[in-house]
Design an enzyme around this catalytic site. Structure first.
Site, PDB file in Angstrom:
ATOM      1  N   ASP A  36       0.801  -1.210   0.000  1.00  0.00           N
ATOM      2  CA  ASP A  36       0.000   0.000   0.000  1.00  0.00           C
ATOM      3  C   ASP A  36       0.833   1.259   0.000  1.00  0.00           C
ATOM      4  OD1 ASP A  36      -2.550  -0.772   0.009  1.00  0.00           O
ATOM      5  OD2 ASP A  36      -3.025  -0.138   2.043  1.00  0.00           O
ATOM      6  N   LYS A  58      -3.173   3.345  -2.470  1.00  0.00           N
ATOM      7  CA  LYS A  58      -4.059   4.419  -2.911  1.00  0.00           C
ATOM      8  C   LYS A  58      -3.809   5.679  -2.106  1.00  0.00           C
ATOM      9  CE  LYS A  58      -7.677   1.728  -0.642  1.00  0.00           C
ATOM     10  NZ  LYS A  58      -7.184   0.396  -0.581  1.00  0.00           N
ATOM     11  N   MET A 173      -8.621   9.187   8.977  1.00  0.00           N
ATOM     12  CA  MET A 173      -9.101   9.761   7.701  1.00  0.00           C
ATOM     13  C   MET A 173      -9.942  11.007   7.955  1.00  0.00           C
ATOM     14  SD  MET A 173      -9.977   6.258   5.659  1.00  0.00           S
ATOM     15  CE  MET A 173     -10.818   5.363   6.957  1.00  0.00           C
TER      16      MET A 173
HETATM   17  N1  SAH Z   1      -5.330   0.404   9.024  1.00  0.00           N
HETATM   18  C1  SAH Z   1      -4.759   1.711   9.291  1.00  0.00           C
HETATM   19  C2  SAH Z   1      -5.724   2.809   8.950  1.00  0.00           C
HETATM   20  C3  SAH Z   1      -6.023   2.895   7.483  1.00  0.00           C
HETATM   21  S1  SAH Z   1      -7.062   4.217   7.063  1.00  0.00           S
HETATM   22  C4  SAH Z   1      -4.294   1.774  10.735  1.00  0.00           C
HETATM   23  O1  SAH Z   1      -4.632   0.897  11.538  1.00  0.00           O
HETATM   24  O2  SAH Z   1      -3.549   2.685  11.061  1.00  0.00           O
HETATM   25  C5  SAH Z   1      -5.896   5.447   6.604  1.00  0.00           C
HETATM   26  C6  SAH Z   1      -5.838   6.522   7.641  1.00  0.00           C
HETATM   27  O3  SAH Z   1      -5.040   6.072   8.721  1.00  0.00           O
HETATM   28  C7  SAH Z   1      -5.211   7.808   7.202  1.00  0.00           C
HETATM   29  O4  SAH Z   1      -6.116   8.650   6.537  1.00  0.00           O
HETATM   30  C8  SAH Z   1      -4.796   8.405   8.528  1.00  0.00           C
HETATM   31  O5  SAH Z   1      -5.904   8.932   9.214  1.00  0.00           O
HETATM   32  C9  SAH Z   1      -4.378   7.163   9.296  1.00  0.00           C
HETATM   33  N2  SAH Z   1      -2.934   6.911   9.221  1.00  0.00           N
HETATM   34  C10 SAH Z   1      -2.328   5.807   8.796  1.00  0.00           C
HETATM   35  N3  SAH Z   1      -1.003   5.899   8.962  1.00  0.00           N
HETATM   36  C11 SAH Z   1      -0.766   7.097   9.518  1.00  0.00           C
HETATM   37  C12 SAH Z   1       0.387   7.779   9.954  1.00  0.00           C
HETATM   38  N4  SAH Z   1       1.610   7.259   9.849  1.00  0.00           N
HETATM   39  N5  SAH Z   1       0.233   8.986  10.511  1.00  0.00           N
HETATM   40  C13 SAH Z   1      -0.974   9.544  10.649  1.00  0.00           C
HETATM   41  N6  SAH Z   1      -2.094   8.950  10.242  1.00  0.00           N
HETATM   42  C14 SAH Z   1      -2.004   7.742   9.690  1.00  0.00           C
END
Ligand code: SAH
Length: 514
Positions: A36, A58, A173
């Site tokens: 991803d 994406k 998000m």
């Molecule tokens: N499965 C992921 C979330 C996926 S949805 C998890 O558990 O973290 C994607 C969202 O995750 C992004 O829009 C943001 O809100 C958050 N996100 C993922 N990685 C991030 C990071 N390193 N820093 C800040 N937000 C993050």
């Protein structure tokens, strides 16, 4: 045909140290890796050399492969009997669509495993110094997505519940919808003074935090041009950050540092830079390969005859590694080296010798090859008629050989390895460097400079250049680049210290291992 399997693996929020051991195993085992946008591209270095790497990431609107296509891909490859590892940012099941992918796999009769990861919803706040629960503040935690369109008639987000239930709320998000979301929460009775933090690119070198209140955070985000990906934390726990902030105080925080060493050698240097808070871009410009043809035969013979020399000369850790790997492929006894004594150009080379349990007898004061003849002269007076073997890189300057020959040494030179430009870029580092630039670029040898130029790259004015020592600096100057800093000791800790000093304009007194 063996049966395939698909591992749905959480890659954590970005800091490579937050990948699980099981996750790493799944990368190492994989025939196919589907990854991803958010997962750290450097994990791909753990993959088998012939693993198929497929980018399915994406960024909000631009879908590289539509979700249906990804599911089909996982099913197809696993059905071919392959081990498929699907890497997802954070945890695969926390807003990661891992559940849907697993359902498709099950429907298609394909075996799967969930490998949980550290979710950004927990790690983001933690790296910003915010405990999501704390006995003095709350005993409840809600994680919700802001991705939903709040204007849609039947929103599945219960703003009333978010506004009025106790405890910390974490939102993934939807940063770009903050004005609407915070408006809805206040409208539903949320306290406009409630502390809110946004953590962007949490746990990575680009990690950044802003804070405000329910009433102000949208405005702060706009002013600071704070964009996705970010985690939002709503709750009084945000105040703990005043005391508990830790990650953001590191000396290289927010600075992007390019490492041009070979992929194999980069990792230790990168790790130390990351521990200092840097956003490390591993962009190997060279690759080390074995000697070829006639060089290879001469090298093999020299290894066998090494015990007949008075001295063996090593002018790089690579030479040590190639020499002793060849040596132990022939001999099973360390004593086969006989009475040959060892000279190492500097501490890095000596450390590599030590890994092979070989001690260093002589090291010049300045850690450059050309200083070796003088080191001999100083210690022994004359070295006339002594026999010496110098297993070396294919490409070297002529100072050392000249100096030793003039001193009457009977010198044999053989080529232990050659350095070729690195032309592969599986992590997209070159592209990132060209598009986004960097604060610092480090060069650890003249060959990394040459490899960099061979790639057709140039260093932008705003990128500061750090060189490991005089030989590397000379290669830079010859090519029109003036290094901004040169390491005081020509080794990796010296180079890192030079970068920290450049970044902070003050001496660095930390402790680094070589
Ligand atoms: N499965 C992921 C979330 C996926 S949805 C998890 O558990 O973290 C994607 C969202 O995750 C992004 O829009 C943001 O809100 C958050 N996100 C993922 N990685 C991030 C990071 N390193 N820093 C800040 N937000 C993050």
């Amino acid at each position: 045909m063996s049966e395939g399997i698909c591992y749905l693996v959480g890659a954590g929020p970005g800091d490579p140290g937050l990948m699980t051991l099981r996750g790493k195993e799944c990368i190492e085992l994989a025939d196919v890796i589907v990854y991803d946008y958010l997962s750290n591209a450097e994990f791909l270095a753990w993959a088998k050399p012939d693993a198929e790497l497929i980018y399915a990431g994406k960024k909000s609107k631009d879908h590289a492969i539509p979700q249906g296509g990804i599911n089909q891909l996982l099913v197809d490859r696993a059905k071919e009997g392959k081990v498929v590892t699907r890497l997802k940012g954070g945890d695969p099941l926390v807003f990661g669509r891992g559940g849907e992918e697993a359902e498709e796999l099950r429907d298609a009769g394909v075996a799967f495993e969930f490998v949980p990861g550290i979710s950004s919803s927990i790690a983001g706040p933690a790296y910003a110094g915010i405990p999501v629960t704390h006995r003095d503040h709350c005993s409840q935690l809600t994680i919700f997505t802001g991705h939903e369109n709040p204007e849609k008639m039947e929103s599945s987000i219960d703003y009333d519940q978010i506004a009025n239930s106790p405890g910390t709320k974490v939102m993934l998000m939807g940063v770009e919808r903050l004005p609407i979301i915070t408006g809805k929460i206040i409208e539903a009775g949320g306290d406009p003074e409630l502390p809110v933090a946004l953590v962007r690119w949490a746990t990575t070198g680009q990690h950044r935090t802003i804070t405000g209140t329910l009433a102000t955070i949208a405005e702060v985000a706009e002013r600071e041009e704070f964009k996705a990906p970010a985690v939002a934390v709503f709750g009084t726990v945000v105040n703990c950050r005043k005391k508990l902030n830790w990650f953001e105080e590191r000396p290289l925080r927010g600075k992007r540092v390019v490492v041009t060493r070979t992929r194999k050698q980069a990792s230790r240097m990168s790790k130390q830079l990351r521990e200092l808070g840097a956003d490390v871009l591993e962009m190997p410009t060279i690759r080390i390969t074995r000697p070829e043809g006639k060089d290879s035969k001469e090298f093999a013979k020299a290894v066998v005859d090494a015990y007949t020399y008075d001295w063996l000369i090593f002018t790089s850790p690579n030479a040590v590694e190639h020499f002793f790997e060849a040596y132990y492929a022939v001999f099973e006894d360390a004593r086969a080296i006989g009475g040959a004594r060892i000279v190492a150009v500097g501490p890095g080379t000596a450390a590599k010798l030590k890994e092979f349990h070989v001690a260093t007898d002589l090291m010049p004061e300045t850690h450059v090859a050309d200083a070796i003849p003088e080191a001999f002269a100083k210690k022994f007076g004359s070295v006339e008629n002594m026999t010496m073997l110098w297993p070396r890189a294919k490409e070297v300057g002529d100072g050392l050989a000249k100096g030793l020959n003039e001193a009457g040494v009977i010198l044999d030179e053989v080529i232990a390895y050659q350095t070729i430009p690195e032309t592969e870029d599986p992590t997209g580092a070159v592209k990132r460097f060209q598009e986004e630039g960097a604060d610092f670029i480090t060069f650890t040898s003249a060959s990394t400079v040459e490899g960099f130029l061979d790639l057709g790259l140039s260093i932008p004015d705003e990128t500061a250049i750090a060189s490991i020592g005089p030989v590397t600096s000379r290669a830079l100057v010859e090519n029109g680049y003036d290094p901004d800093a040169e390491a005081k000791s020509s080794d990796i800790p010296g180079l890192i210290a030079a970068v920290v000093e450049l970044a902070n304009e003050e001496p660095f007194e930390g402790d680094l291992e070589d």
